[in-house]
Design a protein around this motif. Structure first.
Motif, short mmCIF file in Angstrom:
data_model
loop_
_atom_site.label_atom_id
_atom_site.label_comp_id
_atom_site.label_asym_id
_atom_site.label_seq_id
_atom_site.Cartn_x
_atom_site.Cartn_y
_atom_site.Cartn_z
N GLU A 11 0.84 -1.20 0.00
CA GLU A 11 0.00 0.00 0.00
C GLU A 11 0.88 1.25 0.00
O GLU A 11 2.08 1.19 0.26
N ASP A 12 0.24 2.36 -0.30
CA ASP A 12 0.96 3.63 -0.35
C ASP A 12 1.61 3.93 1.01
O ASP A 12 0.96 3.82 2.05
N GLY A 13 2.90 4.25 0.99
CA GLY A 13 3.62 4.58 2.22
C GLY A 13 4.26 3.40 2.90
O GLY A 13 4.92 3.57 3.93
N ASP A 14 4.09 2.18 2.38
CA ASP A 14 4.69 1.00 2.99
C ASP A 14 6.22 1.05 2.94
O ASP A 14 6.81 1.61 2.01
N LYS A 15 6.82 0.42 3.93
CA LYS A 15 8.26 0.15 3.91
C LYS A 15 8.39 -1.37 3.88
O LYS A 15 8.10 -2.05 4.86
N VAL A 16 8.81 -1.88 2.73
CA VAL A 16 8.83 -3.32 2.50
C VAL A 16 10.24 -3.86 2.78
O VAL A 16 11.20 -3.46 2.14
N MET A 17 10.31 -4.78 3.72
CA MET A 17 11.58 -5.44 4.02
C MET A 17 11.65 -6.71 3.17
O MET A 17 10.92 -7.68 3.41
N VAL A 18 12.51 -6.69 2.17
CA VAL A 18 12.66 -7.82 1.26
C VAL A 18 13.72 -8.76 1.81
O VAL A 18 14.90 -8.41 1.93
N CYS A 19 13.32 -9.96 2.17
CA CYS A 19 14.23 -10.94 2.75
C CYS A 19 15.04 -11.58 1.64
O CYS A 19 14.49 -12.30 0.80
N LEU A 62 10.46 -6.16 -7.67
CA LEU A 62 9.86 -5.12 -6.81
C LEU A 62 10.54 -3.76 -7.03
O LEU A 62 9.86 -2.72 -7.01
N LEU A 63 11.83 -3.75 -7.25
CA LEU A 63 12.53 -2.49 -7.54
C LEU A 63 12.03 -1.91 -8.86
O LEU A 63 11.83 -0.69 -8.98
N ASN A 64 11.82 -2.79 -9.84
CA ASN A 64 11.30 -2.33 -11.12
C ASN A 64 9.89 -1.77 -10.98
O ASN A 64 9.55 -0.73 -11.55
N PRO A 83 2.06 3.52 -9.29
CA PRO A 83 1.33 4.79 -9.04
C PRO A 83 1.34 5.19 -7.57
O PRO A 83 0.85 6.25 -7.22
N ILE A 84 1.84 4.31 -6.70
CA ILE A 84 1.94 4.62 -5.28
C ILE A 84 3.41 4.66 -4.87
O ILE A 84 4.29 4.19 -5.59
N HIS A 85 3.67 5.22 -3.70
CA HIS A 85 5.04 5.28 -3.20
C HIS A 85 5.23 4.24 -2.10
O HIS A 85 4.43 4.13 -1.17
N PHE A 86 6.29 3.48 -2.23
CA PHE A 86 6.68 2.57 -1.15
C PHE A 86 8.20 2.44 -1.16
O PHE A 86 8.85 2.59 -2.21
N ASP A 87 8.75 2.17 -0.01
CA ASP A 87 10.20 2.02 0.13
C ASP A 87 10.58 0.56 0.23
O ASP A 87 9.79 -0.28 0.68
N ILE A 88 11.80 0.26 -0.16
CA ILE A 88 12.31 -1.11 -0.11
C ILE A 88 13.64 -1.12 0.62
O ILE A 88 14.51 -0.28 0.37
N ILE A 89 13.78 -2.06 1.54
CA ILE A 89 15.07 -2.32 2.16
C ILE A 89 15.32 -3.82 2.13
O ILE A 89 14.47 -4.61 2.52
N ALA A 90 16.46 -4.21 1.60
CA ALA A 90 16.82 -5.63 1.51
C ALA A 90 17.52 -6.05 2.80
O ALA A 90 18.36 -5.31 3.33
N VAL A 91 17.16 -7.22 3.28
CA VAL A 91 17.77 -7.74 4.52
C VAL A 91 18.24 -9.16 4.29
O VAL A 91 17.49 -10.00 3.78
N ALA A 98 9.76 -1.54 9.38
CA ALA A 98 9.14 -2.09 8.17
C ALA A 98 7.67 -2.40 8.43
O ALA A 98 7.31 -2.93 9.47
N THR A 99 6.83 -2.08 7.45
CA THR A 99 5.39 -2.37 7.58
C THR A 99 5.01 -3.68 6.91
O THR A 99 3.95 -4.24 7.19
N LYS A 100 5.86 -4.17 5.99
CA LYS A 100 5.61 -5.44 5.33
C LYS A 100 6.93 -6.22 5.26
O LYS A 100 8.00 -5.65 5.06
N ILE A 101 6.82 -7.54 5.41
CA ILE A 101 7.97 -8.44 5.26
C ILE A 101 7.70 -9.30 4.03
O ILE A 101 6.72 -10.06 3.99
N ALA A 102 8.54 -9.17 3.00
CA ALA A 102 8.33 -9.90 1.75
C ALA A 102 9.22 -11.14 1.69
O ALA A 102 10.44 -11.06 1.83
#
Length: 342
Positions: free
Chosen positions: A69-77, A91-93, A99-107, A174-178
């Motif tokens: 969702e818009d504003g999520d910070k997704v932690m990509v495992c 996901l980076l692509n 159309p929404i903004h979300f951030d990605i951090i790889a862990v 992080a708001t989501k764990i992928a």
């Protein structure tokens, strides 16, 4: 004709011949280049088709289950395997075009397995320019100490890993764990639970974590493993093998995987049909009275979900074959021959 004129004529004739030879050489070189580039052009076409298919499947899964969702910070495992690399890449692509903004951090969790190439992921992620964190926890020693030799380490290793990743998600906000589980993982889990657990359940595409604090998502839920294998090969990801799992060959999951792969080769469309069944449940035609109120059914209830077909001739739906998604599919006649094998 004078001797001088004859000499000039001979020179001109030789020049024309040399020019013809040069032009022929250029033409031959051009043809050679075209022949040489033909495979690469086809490879580029097939890769683009594969990439679009994977992006579409990820996009459909995200939309169907409202994963991001818009504003999520997704932690990509990121484990260093083909699936998690592909998930991060896609996901980076999508982040760049969504159309929404979300951030990605790889862990990545460095579990201190002997011989683990700890430089590989930082180098890859630095080159990629993505935010990341490497978490170092010696779960390997714990697993080796607690699990008797010859027993499977997957269960304990998985529990330890989950706890560390949940803690890391909290630290990062992080708001989501992928997680990188794909369609084949989901089907394998379904059959494992049916064969050995007596339950009809699989990996959910979206769930609340064990500790009740995080939302876990599986963006690759609709993606085929064989597509991910081809994608990883094309992208030349620096794959890191899992020594703990790889050293145990006769696992129940591996047996199920082999069975599904065999079915996929011998009965094209069977795996697709099985996966579609997970999205088309009919509780009134199963036996779980907690999922459907059988007790209240009476003659006034009317026909429910098609009623009773027990006395009818079985109607088997045509095998599901997605022609658009199988670049290596045989011709229709060849496929028919395979289907008819009993």
């Amino acid at each position: 004709m004078t001797e001088h004129a004859i000499s000039e004529h001979a020179i001109a004739k030789q020049a024309i011949a040399e020019q013809a030879i040069a032009e022929q050489a250029i033409a031959e070189q051009a043809i050679a280049e075209q022949v040489k580039s033909a495979p690469s052009v086809k490879q580029a076409y097939n890769f683009n088709k594969l990439h679009k298919r994977l992006r579409r499947h990820v996009g459909e899964a995200i939309a169907d289950f409202n994963m991001i969702e818009d504003g999520d910070k997704v932690m990509v495992c990121l484990s260093g395997g083909k699936d998690s690399y592909a998930m991060l890449d896609i996901l980076l692509n999508m982040k760049a075009h969504a159309p929404i903004h979300f951030d990605i951090i790889a862990v990545n969790l460095d579990q201190k397995q002997p011989g683990f190439p700890e430089h590989v992921l930082p180098a890859y992620l630095d080159e990629l320019g993505v935010e990341y964190r490497i978490v170092e926890e010696d779960t390997y020693s714990i697993v080796m100490d607690k699990v008797p030799e010859g027993k499977t380490t997957c269960s304990l290793c998985s529990r330890l890993r989950r706890g560390i990743l949940y803690r890391t998600a909290t630290e990062l906000g992080a708001t989501k764990i992928a997680l990188g589980h794909h369609r084949d993982d989901i089907l394998e889990t379904l059959l494992l639970n049916m064969f050995y657990g007596g339950t009809m359940k699989s990996m959910p595409p979206k769930l609340v974590s064990d500790n009740g604090k995080h939302v876990v998502i599986r963006p690759l839920a609709y993606c085929k493993e064989k597509d991910l294998v081809r994608f990883a090969e094309a992208r030349e990801f620096p794959i890191i093998p899992c020594n703990l799992c790889g050293s145990q060959e006769n696992l129940q999951r591996q047996a199920i995987k082999n069975m599904l792969q065999d079915w996929d080769k011998r009965f094209p469309g069977r795996i697709e049909s099985m996966f579609r069944s997970l999205q088309n449940l009919v509780p009134s035609h199963l036996l779980d009275h907690q999922q459907f109120d059988f007790k209240s059914i009476n003659s006034d209830s009317g026909v429910i979900d098609g009623g009773d077909i027990g006395f009818d001739k079985p109607e088997v739906a045509p095998r599901f074959i997605d022609k658009d998604e199988d670049d290596t599919a045989p011709a229709p006649g060849e496929r028919l021959d395979i289907i008819e094998v009993k």
